[in-house]
Write a protein that holds these residues in place. Structure first.
Motif, PDB file in Angstrom:
ATOM      1  N   ASP A  99     -10.882 -26.216  26.255  1.00 18.01           N
ATOM      2  CA  ASP A  99     -10.446 -26.624  24.914  1.00 18.01           C
ATOM      3  C   ASP A  99      -9.237 -27.561  24.945  1.00 18.01           C
ATOM      4  N   ASP A 100      -8.508 -27.566  26.058  1.00 17.75           N
ATOM      5  CA  ASP A 100      -7.303 -28.397  26.110  1.00 17.75           C
ATOM      6  C   ASP A 100      -7.583 -29.829  26.552  1.00 17.75           C
ATOM      7  N   ALA A 101      -8.855 -30.211  26.697  1.00 19.50           N
ATOM      8  CA  ALA A 101      -9.199 -31.546  27.199  1.00 19.50           C
ATOM      9  C   ALA A 101      -8.541 -32.632  26.357  1.00 19.50           C
ATOM     10  N   GLY A 102      -7.801 -33.510  27.021  1.00 15.06           N
ATOM     11  CA  GLY A 102      -7.138 -34.605  26.328  1.00 15.06           C
ATOM     12  C   GLY A 102      -7.484 -35.966  26.891  1.00 15.06           C
ATOM     13  N   VAL A 103      -7.751 -36.033  28.200  1.00 16.74           N
ATOM     14  CA  VAL A 103      -8.171 -37.269  28.862  1.00 16.74           C
ATOM     15  C   VAL A 103      -9.355 -36.924  29.755  1.00 16.74           C
ATOM     16  N   VAL A 104     -10.443 -37.682  29.627  1.00 12.15           N
ATOM     17  CA  VAL A 104     -11.683 -37.380  30.352  1.00 12.15           C
ATOM     18  C   VAL A 104     -12.294 -38.684  30.849  1.00 12.15           C
ATOM     19  N   ALA A 105     -12.923 -38.615  32.037  1.00 11.54           N
ATOM     20  CA  ALA A 105     -13.609 -39.783  32.584  1.00 11.54           C
ATOM     21  C   ALA A 105     -14.865 -39.338  33.323  1.00 11.54           C
ATOM     22  N   PRO A 106     -15.879 -40.208  33.388  1.00 15.18           N
ATOM     23  CA  PRO A 106     -17.058 -39.905  34.196  1.00 15.18           C
ATOM     24  C   PRO A 106     -16.743 -40.109  35.674  1.00 15.18           C
ATOM     25  N   VAL A 107     -17.616 -39.601  36.532  1.00 15.37           N
ATOM     26  CA  VAL A 107     -17.508 -39.923  37.952  1.00 15.37           C
ATOM     27  C   VAL A 107     -18.133 -41.292  38.194  1.00 15.37           C
ATOM     28  N   TYR A 108     -17.807 -41.880  39.361  1.00  8.61           N
ATOM     29  CA  TYR A 108     -18.322 -43.212  39.676  1.00  8.61           C
ATOM     30  C   TYR A 108     -18.450 -43.405  41.173  1.00  8.61           C
ATOM     31  N   ASP A 109     -18.826 -44.629  41.583  1.00 11.85           N
ATOM     32  CA  ASP A 109     -19.111 -44.916  42.981  1.00 11.85           C
ATOM     33  C   ASP A 109     -18.034 -45.763  43.650  1.00 11.85           C
ATOM     34  N   ASP A 110     -16.833 -45.793  43.108  1.00  9.97           N
ATOM     35  CA  ASP A 110     -15.719 -46.581  43.634  1.00  9.97           C
ATOM     36  C   ASP A 110     -14.741 -45.642  44.327  1.00  9.97           C
ATOM     37  N   VAL A 139      -7.188 -39.750  36.113  1.00  6.25           N
ATOM     38  CA  VAL A 139      -8.514 -40.348  36.244  1.00  6.25           C
ATOM     39  C   VAL A 139      -8.339 -41.862  36.248  1.00  6.25           C
ATOM     40  N   ASP A 140      -9.372 -42.552  36.665  1.00  4.40           N
ATOM     41  CA  ASP A 140      -9.304 -44.004  36.733  1.00  4.40           C
ATOM     42  C   ASP A 140      -9.444 -44.617  35.336  1.00  4.40           C
ATOM     43  N   GLY A 141      -8.843 -45.784  35.148  1.00  2.00           N
ATOM     44  CA  GLY A 141      -8.906 -46.445  33.851  1.00  2.00           C
ATOM     45  C   GLY A 141     -10.172 -47.243  33.620  1.00  2.00           C
ATOM     46  N   THR A 142     -11.081 -47.268  34.597  1.00  2.00           N
ATOM     47  CA  THR A 142     -12.323 -48.024  34.444  1.00  2.00           C
ATOM     48  C   THR A 142     -13.138 -47.539  33.251  1.00  2.00           C
ATOM     49  N   ALA A 143     -13.154 -46.225  33.059  1.00  2.00           N
ATOM     50  CA  ALA A 143     -13.841 -45.607  31.917  1.00  2.00           C
ATOM     51  C   ALA A 143     -13.050 -44.352  31.569  1.00  2.00           C
ATOM     52  N   MET A 144     -12.090 -44.483  30.694  1.00  2.00           N
ATOM     53  CA  MET A 144     -11.155 -43.392  30.412  1.00  2.00           C
ATOM     54  C   MET A 144     -11.119 -43.104  28.912  1.00  2.00           C
ATOM     55  N   ALA A 145     -11.406 -41.853  28.553  1.00  2.00           N
ATOM     56  CA  ALA A 145     -11.419 -41.450  27.143  1.00  2.00           C
ATOM     57  C   ALA A 145     -10.213 -40.573  26.843  1.00  2.00           C
TER      58      ALA A 145
END
Length: 258
Positions: A99-110, A139-145
């Protein structure tokens, strides 16, 4: 949960058109932030052209402000040099995250960040989601929510400290979110191909060295000489969505410095 995706761009029309195709396929709300002012839409995508080149951080901040002004729960900054897995939006914000999620990103191949490095390296369209998330300081800024609540409490990407290169601004935002009590997570339910840092390769060869130097200086100023040990811990936990049971851990090798 609703989310608006902002894609800051500067030229590279072909790359942007490809990611627009993916975003449209996924029925995601998105906006192109056209920093060069010459973007040619392929459909009816929304385009915002600032009066000057805002760079990655400034363009991302503009997209975040637009998202939350329009009432979205989450906003994402997304590079144009990516391809998206199917079910991308549901995978980025899956049911079962803490419930505390504030910043989330997918995994990737880099290999840039172990925190979100996947052991899958094939086409994004063929990725098989896993009901697992990762507990990480960054998390990386490539895809960061970022969530609306976290953005309200933490603020924007720090354009002043990280300058025109903006490398490290994502690290700082994640650490500030963590300090404010928000969880920072990577989700294996969603995946992107990051296409070889083509934006960087097209610039002067000194760009990477200068950007790294600028990032190191800013992070040392903000977090002290030992900032790397906080941002890049040697072990990352993988947990099962919903139960939050630890599945296993990822161990950073010497060549994975972030």
């Amino acid at each position: 949960m609703s989310m608006l995706v902002g894609v800051p761009v500067y030229g590279q029309q072909e790359l942007t058109h490809d990611v627009v195709h993916d975003l449209t396929r996924e029925r995601m709300d998105f906006v192109i932030v056209d920093n060069r002012g010459d973007y040619e839409p392929v459909g009816d995508e929304k385009v915002v052209t600032p009066p000057r080149n805002l760079g990655w951080a400034g363009g991302s901040n503009l997209a975040l402000r637009l998202a939350f002004a329009e009432g979205y729960d989450w906003a994402m900054t997304l590079n144009n040099d990516v391809r998206l897995s199917r079910g991308f939006v549901d995978g980025v914000l899956p049911e079962g995250l803490p419930d505390d999620a504030g910043v989330v990103a997918p995994v990737y191949d880099d290999r840039a960040h172990l925190a979100v490095l996947s052991d899958y390296a094939g086409p994004a369209e063929e990725y098989t989601p896993r009901d697992v998330y990762r507990v990480t300081p960054i998390v990386d800024g490539t895809a960061m929510a970022i969530s609306r609540d976290a953005w309200r409490d933490v603020g924007e990407l720090d354009e002043r400290s990280f300058g025109s290169y903006a490398w490290g601004a994502n690290l700082d935002l994640c650490l500030r979110a963590q300090d404010a009590g928000y969880g920072v997570y990577g989700t294996e339910t969603s995946f992107i191909n990051h296409l070889g840092r083509r934006t960087v390769r097209e610039m002067d060869g000194r760009y990477v060295r200068r950007a790294m130097k600028s990032m190191t200086r800013a992070m040392k100023t903000l977090y002290g000489r030992n900032w790397r040990s906080r941002a890049f811990p040697p072990v990352i936990e993988r947990r099962e969505l919903g139960t939050h049971r630890v599945v296993d851990t990822l161990v950073r090798t010497p060549d994975q410095h972030g």
